[in-house]
Scaffold this motif. Structure first.
Motif, PDB file in Angstrom:
ATOM      1  N   ALA A 188    -104.645 -16.659 -43.071  1.00  0.00           N
ATOM      2  CA  ALA A 188    -105.213 -18.072 -43.266  1.00  0.00           C
ATOM      3  C   ALA A 188    -104.409 -18.477 -44.882  1.00  0.00           C
ATOM      4  CB  ALA A 188    -106.582 -18.219 -43.733  1.00  0.00           C
ATOM      5  N   SER A 189    -103.679 -19.752 -44.599  1.00  0.00           N
ATOM      6  CA  SER A 189    -102.780 -20.358 -46.331  1.00  0.00           C
ATOM      7  C   SER A 189    -103.511 -21.822 -46.258  1.00  0.00           C
ATOM      8  CB  SER A 189    -101.811 -20.251 -45.439  1.00  0.00           C
ATOM      9  OG  SER A 189    -100.962 -20.975 -44.995  1.00  0.00           O
ATOM     10  N   TRP A 190    -103.847 -21.898 -47.721  1.00  0.00           N
ATOM     11  CA  TRP A 190    -103.659 -23.417 -48.273  1.00  0.00           C
ATOM     12  C   TRP A 190    -102.584 -23.351 -49.178  1.00  0.00           C
ATOM     13  CZ3 TRP A 190    -104.378 -24.589 -53.370  1.00  0.00           C
ATOM     14  CH2 TRP A 190    -105.334 -25.680 -53.699  1.00  0.00           C
ATOM     15  N   GLY A 191    -102.218 -24.884 -49.331  1.00  0.00           N
ATOM     16  CA  GLY A 191    -101.299 -25.468 -49.666  1.00  0.00           C
ATOM     17  C   GLY A 191    -100.845 -26.578 -50.456  1.00  0.00           C
ATOM     18  N   SER A 192    -100.164 -27.458 -50.547  1.00  0.00           N
ATOM     19  CA  SER A 192     -99.876 -28.727 -51.597  1.00  0.00           C
ATOM     20  C   SER A 192     -99.963 -29.029 -50.238  1.00  0.00           C
ATOM     21  CB  SER A 192     -98.177 -28.613 -51.538  1.00  0.00           C
ATOM     22  OG  SER A 192     -97.693 -28.059 -52.669  1.00  0.00           O
ATOM     23  N   LYS A 739    -103.146  -2.637 -44.742  1.00  0.00           N
ATOM     24  CA  LYS A 739    -103.969  -3.739 -43.984  1.00  0.00           C
ATOM     25  C   LYS A 739    -103.995  -4.766 -44.100  1.00  0.00           C
ATOM     26  CE  LYS A 739    -106.631  -0.095 -41.278  1.00  0.00           C
ATOM     27  NZ  LYS A 739    -107.669   1.314 -40.295  1.00  0.00           N
ATOM     28  N   TYR A 740    -104.037  -5.140 -45.532  1.00  0.00           N
ATOM     29  CA  TYR A 740    -103.678  -6.564 -45.669  1.00  0.00           C
ATOM     30  C   TYR A 740    -103.850  -6.724 -47.314  1.00  0.00           C
ATOM     31  CZ  TYR A 740    -108.548  -5.274 -43.576  1.00  0.00           C
ATOM     32  OH  TYR A 740    -109.615  -4.705 -42.974  1.00  0.00           O
ATOM     33  N   GLU A 741    -103.538  -8.436 -46.962  1.00  0.00           N
ATOM     34  CA  GLU A 741    -102.550  -9.020 -47.920  1.00  0.00           C
ATOM     35  C   GLU A 741    -103.061 -10.012 -48.810  1.00  0.00           C
ATOM     36  OE1 GLU A 741     -97.942 -10.044 -46.560  1.00  0.00           O
ATOM     37  OE2 GLU A 741     -99.212 -11.857 -46.937  1.00  0.00           O
ATOM     38  N   ILE A 742    -101.762  -9.864 -49.230  1.00  0.00           N
ATOM     39  CA  ILE A 742    -102.617 -11.582 -50.325  1.00  0.00           C
ATOM     40  C   ILE A 742    -101.440 -11.874 -51.329  1.00  0.00           C
ATOM     41  CG2 ILE A 742    -103.513 -10.681 -52.553  1.00  0.00           C
ATOM     42  CD1 ILE A 742    -105.357 -12.475 -52.658  1.00  0.00           C
ATOM     43  N   ALA A 743    -101.319 -12.804 -50.909  1.00  0.00           N
ATOM     44  CA  ALA A 743     -99.418 -13.878 -51.701  1.00  0.00           C
ATOM     45  C   ALA A 743     -99.637 -14.754 -51.997  1.00  0.00           C
ATOM     46  CB  ALA A 743     -98.820 -13.124 -50.409  1.00  0.00           C
ATOM     47  N   ALA A 744     -98.404 -15.185 -52.729  1.00  0.00           N
ATOM     48  CA  ALA A 744     -97.925 -17.036 -52.769  1.00  0.00           C
ATOM     49  C   ALA A 744     -97.135 -17.000 -52.367  1.00  0.00           C
ATOM     50  CB  ALA A 744     -98.227 -16.386 -54.986  1.00  0.00           C
ATOM     51  N   GLU A 769     -89.615 -31.610 -43.766  1.00  0.00           N
ATOM     52  CA  GLU A 769     -90.918 -31.308 -44.368  1.00  0.00           C
ATOM     53  C   GLU A 769     -90.864 -31.165 -45.818  1.00  0.00           C
ATOM     54  OE1 GLU A 769     -94.271 -31.482 -42.458  1.00  0.00           O
ATOM     55  OE2 GLU A 769     -93.372 -32.276 -41.229  1.00  0.00           O
ATOM     56  N   PRO A 770     -91.655 -32.041 -46.343  1.00  0.00           N
ATOM     57  CA  PRO A 770     -91.810 -31.716 -47.965  1.00  0.00           C
ATOM     58  C   PRO A 770     -91.952 -30.126 -48.690  1.00  0.00           C
ATOM     59  CG  PRO A 770     -93.846 -32.543 -47.490  1.00  0.00           C
ATOM     60  CD  PRO A 770     -93.035 -32.397 -46.410  1.00  0.00           C
ATOM     61  N   ARG A 771     -91.862 -30.041 -50.063  1.00  0.00           N
ATOM     62  CA  ARG A 771     -92.527 -28.705 -50.419  1.00  0.00           C
ATOM     63  C   ARG A 771     -93.510 -28.644 -50.138  1.00  0.00           C
ATOM     64  NH1 ARG A 771     -89.644 -28.140 -56.109  1.00  0.00           N
ATOM     65  NH2 ARG A 771     -91.120 -29.376 -56.511  1.00  0.00           N
ATOM     66  N   VAL A 772     -94.030 -27.850 -49.965  1.00  0.00           N
ATOM     67  CA  VAL A 772     -95.330 -26.871 -49.940  1.00  0.00           C
ATOM     68  C   VAL A 772     -96.024 -25.441 -50.542  1.00  0.00           C
ATOM     69  CG1 VAL A 772     -97.462 -25.897 -48.291  1.00  0.00           C
ATOM     70  CG2 VAL A 772     -96.138 -28.169 -48.111  1.00  0.00           C
ATOM     71  N   ILE A 773     -96.152 -25.565 -51.746  1.00  0.00           N
ATOM     72  CA  ILE A 773     -96.781 -24.305 -52.630  1.00  0.00           C
ATOM     73  C   ILE A 773     -97.710 -23.759 -52.358  1.00  0.00           C
ATOM     74  CG2 ILE A 773     -96.552 -23.276 -54.926  1.00  0.00           C
ATOM     75  CD1 ILE A 773     -94.628 -24.684 -55.684  1.00  0.00           C
ATOM     76  N   GLY A 774     -98.690 -22.764 -51.941  1.00  0.00           N
ATOM     77  CA  GLY A 774     -99.795 -22.367 -51.449  1.00  0.00           C
ATOM     78  C   GLY A 774    -100.036 -20.361 -51.950  1.00  0.00           C
ATOM     79  N   VAL A 775    -100.876 -20.382 -51.334  1.00  0.00           N
ATOM     80  CA  VAL A 775    -101.609 -18.672 -51.392  1.00  0.00           C
ATOM     81  C   VAL A 775    -101.813 -18.881 -49.771  1.00  0.00           C
ATOM     82  CG1 VAL A 775    -101.938 -19.080 -54.026  1.00  0.00           C
ATOM     83  CG2 VAL A 775    -103.905 -19.379 -52.291  1.00  0.00           C
TER      84      VAL A 775
END
Length: 782
Positions: A188-192, A739-744, A769-775
């Motif tokens: 899952a990810s969330w960003g701009s 098995k698990y990862e968290i990232a920006a 597409e525009p720039r998208v920054i997220g986690v």
């Protein structure tokens, strides 16, 4: 901030020159999926990449076909910013993907061969295969890819084994299948712009060793982020506002069941649904000025539309397939039955701007909107295949394939949507009959077979297919103005075409040593005839194109000189006879025609290197030269109100009409194929830094550079891209068990505003597409 590619290119090329870059597409590709993007392995060696390019599981290094593999985790990296299948564009050598009709109509090009036609019934020379089911209609080709194990791109004609014939190649998606062990993965990810992407899969046994399931889902969302600055009156009630376009909701689910009543018999049952709504492609009118293709001065997040209700778009798709396999002592009989259904619509401001902003002789100029409405599409496919088992010297397979696709599609033109009462002579009043309804039927059957034989170090493979492909388009309802039918009385309203052609391929693979294989392949491909019926909405006859054929030659090597280094390369050349092309008429409507032939040659290469266990470098690159060859093939060029609005570099061959209706035509002989990049370089690097607790901090970066790409059939100073650049970056932490990862992350890190397409008459630009920054977070269990 927009960063010029000229400021970045020296550092980029220096990095490529010393090999410190990777095309992330193949770096981690495996035969099974990892939920979290895989960290570098505990050894410095590279694992085998297993593909099914010949309908068998084989080491990619032993397959005599130019094939690239993209691991599921890598694909999700590219799609973390909410991107769809277009994220693959440029991530595989010789593959290009674009759209001018939003997320529901991607157009694919392999080795320069594709189709720029935006007609809902358009035929494409690139075939999409998902879990062994061919997706032919352009809307079905947009089916989202999720919980995927691997993507394979087969370059060159593919007629012997897979579904429909194709002259350009195949993109093959294989999803994660049910197993008799509990396992799951999710990311899952969330960003701009409040961009959300969640891709999950979970499955396990229902009855031990007999029945298993897997349920998968994808949800992608983005808030509206593009404003409509137009505040004036509108003939159809369109109103502007802040952040009214650009968003989407794409909701998808799939359920698979695996039933194994005996050791020699299995049934795979799969069903999926899609519910999508969003915004069709946004055209920026006047973004290009005559003499230049620099579109940087027009903001990507603002348009000025006076019609089309802010470009609404929505589609629903459902499908199911049943795959049954009987394993006899020496062979396996496989039956694949599949059904797909889709419906939906897409509406757009086709001139890309408010008419009042572009006056002509003091009056607003350039009103335009349209809608394509797929009332219902039904596709049935049936394949039956018998294939030998085992790894003996002689392998064979043969079978038959049947395809049936039927749809009813409406096309609505501008006056249908207007609100003022109908006056026949007033183009700004409502005409409730300004639309057409078409019925399209495409049926096809084929028989095919392939055999290979290994003699010492030499493996010879040959395959053949015979196909009958029938197309029919019927005008069920013509456009009308009052009591007048807007369709030529002499033009046929029920058109039928048929193509009957053989396809074949012969290849040889020679093992020089266990680390080096040489191969060569000759193939003949075929694409059936095509009918363009949308022109009826403008009162014009259907246009048609006869079948095209291709002769393709390629040779290359696949090498792994060390356990930590893999390098493959292929050189190719081909000739497409009777090539199907698409130009525009004075209404901007697509016109199909055949040119005598097109020639092309090029090279594609991929390398992967892991000098130490914590760092992986790979590089993918392709180069292409293509030419249309026909002294009698002409294309209409950019003009509005009788004025040529762009700078055409081909000599004007002749004109039609006069005054404000004058049109200009040029010969396309010698011009490159449209949307065929002269080169493409894709590179990335992943570096894992071990931590004291056994986990790792990682940095993963990728870059793509696209060479000169002409968007239309003729040459201009405006309608091309050259040097498009996109950068991606991801930094994060993986747990000790990996098995698990968290990232920006950041996609299009430098916020490049790249030109991806044009609307010629209105000098309109389509952007990336525009720039998208997220986690992002991801994990798996098994």
């Amino acid at each position: 901030m927009i960063v010029s590619i000229n400021r970045i290119r020296p550092a980029l090329l220096a990095g490529v020159a010393i090999g410190l870059a990777v095309s992330a597409v193949s770096a981690q590709a495996q035969s099974t999926d990892n939920a979290a993007p895989a960290a570098a392995s505990d050894s410095a060696g590279l694992g085998d990449i297993v593909v099914t390019a010949e309908r068998r599981s084989e080491n990619m290094q032993r397959v005599p076909v130019s094939v690239a593999a993209v691991g599921g985790a890598d694909l999700r990296n590219f799609q973390a910013a909410g991107e769809d299948i277009l994220a693959l564009s440029g991530r595989v050598p010789s593959l290009y993907v674009e759209t001018t009709t939003g997320r529901i109509f991607p157009r694919f090009y392999i080795r320069g061969l594709g189709n720029v036609d935006f007609y809902l019934g358009a035929s494409q020379p690139v075939s999409i295969i998902q879990d062994d089911v061919v997706l032919e209609h352009v809307v079905l080709k947009s089916n989202p890819v999720y919980d995927v194990a691997q993507v394979e791109v087969l370059r060159g004609p593919q007629g012997s084994l897979f579904g429909r014939n194709t002259t350009a190649g195949i993109i093959k998606f294989d999803t994660n299948k049910p197993t008799m062990d509990w396992e799951g993965r999710g990311s899952a990810s969330w960003g701009s712009y409040n961009t959300v992407s969640a891709d999950v899969g979970l499955g396990g046994p229902i009855v031990a060793d007999k029945l298993a399931f897997r349920v998968s889902g994808l949800w992608q969302h983005r808030d509206n982020w593009v404003s409509n600055s137009y505040t004036g009156p509108s003939f159809d009630g369109t109103r502007g506002g802040k952040d009214v376009m650009g968003g989407f909701n794409d909701r998808n689910a799939r359920l698979q069941l695996l039933f194994t009543p005996t050791d020699n018999f299995s049934i795979d049952l799969s069903g999926h649904v899609r519910d999508y709504d969003g915004t069709s492609t946004l055209f920026h009118r006047g973004a290009l000025t005559k003499g230049s293709n620099n579109a940087q001065s027009t903001p990507r997040d603002v348009v000025s539309y006076d019609e089309a209700d802010n470009n609404v778009q929505a589609y629903n798709t459902q499908g199911a397939s049943l795959r049954a396999a009987w394993n006899f002592s020496g062979a396996t009989l496989t039956s694949i039955t599949a059904y797909e259904h889709s419906s939906g619509y897409s509406r757009g401001d086709t001139d890309g701007g408010a008419a009042v902003n572009f006056p002509y002789l003091g009056n607003p100029n350039g009103y335009g909107e349209s809608e394509g409405y797929l009332r219902g599409l039904d596709q049935w496919t049936q394949e039956l295949r018998l294939a030998s088992n085992g790894d003996g010297a002689f392998k064979w397979q043969f079978g038959g394939f049947y395809f049936d696709s039927r749809d009813i599609t409406d096309f609505y033109q501008r006056r249908y949507f207007l609100t003022a009462p109908f006056v026949a002579s007033n183009p700004n009043t409502n005409n409730p009959d300004n639309w057409v309804r078409l019925h399209d039927v495409n049926t096809s059957w084929a028989v095919f077979g392939q055999a290979s034989y290994t003699i010492g170090k030499l493996t010879l493979t040959g395959g053949a297919r015979y196909t009958e492909d029938r197309k029919r388009t019927t005008l069920l309802k013509p456009a009308m103005t009052g009591a007048t039918v807007n369709f030529p009385a002499s033009a046929p309203s029920d058109v039928r075409l048929v193509g009957k052609e053989p396809s074949w391929d012969v290849s040889a693979l020679y093992e020089v040593n266990p680390d080096l294989n040489l191969y060569a392949r000759v193939a003949r491909g075929f694409r059936g005839p095509t009918i363009q019926g949308r022109s009826a909405v403008f009162g014009a006859p259907f246009t048609m194109a006869d079948s095209e054929t291709i002769m393709s030659y390629e040779a290359g090597f696949k090498s792994q000189p060390a356990s930590n280094l893999r390098f493959n390369a292929t050189a190719f050349t081909y000739t497409v006879k009777n090539i199907q092309l698409n130009g525009n008429d004075s209404n901007g409507n697509g016109v199909l025609f055949n040119a005598d032939h097109a020639n092309a040659y090029g090279i594609e290469a991929e390398a992967e290197w892991r000098p130490i266990r914590n760092i992986t470098f790979t590089l993918g690159a392709s180069a292409l030269h293509s030419e249309i060859k026909d002294r009698n093939a002409y294309a209409q060029v950019c003009s509005l109100n009788g004025v040529m609005v762009c700078t055409v570099l081909n000599p004007i061959a002749f004109t039609k009409g006069s005054g404000t209706s004058e049109s200009y035509f040029v010969s396309v002989n010698g011009n490159p194929l449209p949307n065929a990049p002269t080169f493409n370089v894709d590179a990335a690097v992943r570096y894992d830094i071990p931590l004291g607790n056994g986990g790792a901090f990682f940095v993963n970066s990728d870059v793509n550079v696209q060479g000169y790409t002409n968007f239309v059939l003729y040459r201009t100073k405006e309608f091309y891209a050259d040097g498009n650049l996109e950068l991606g970056l991801k930094v994060g932490y993986t747990t000790p068990d990996k098995k698990y990862e968290i990232a920006a992350f950041a996609r299009n890190l430098t916020n490049e505003q790249n030109l991806k397409g044009v609307i010629e008459n209105y000098m309109a630009a389509v952007y990336n597409e525009p720039r998208v920054i997220g986690v992002s977070v991801s994990g798996k269990f098994n």
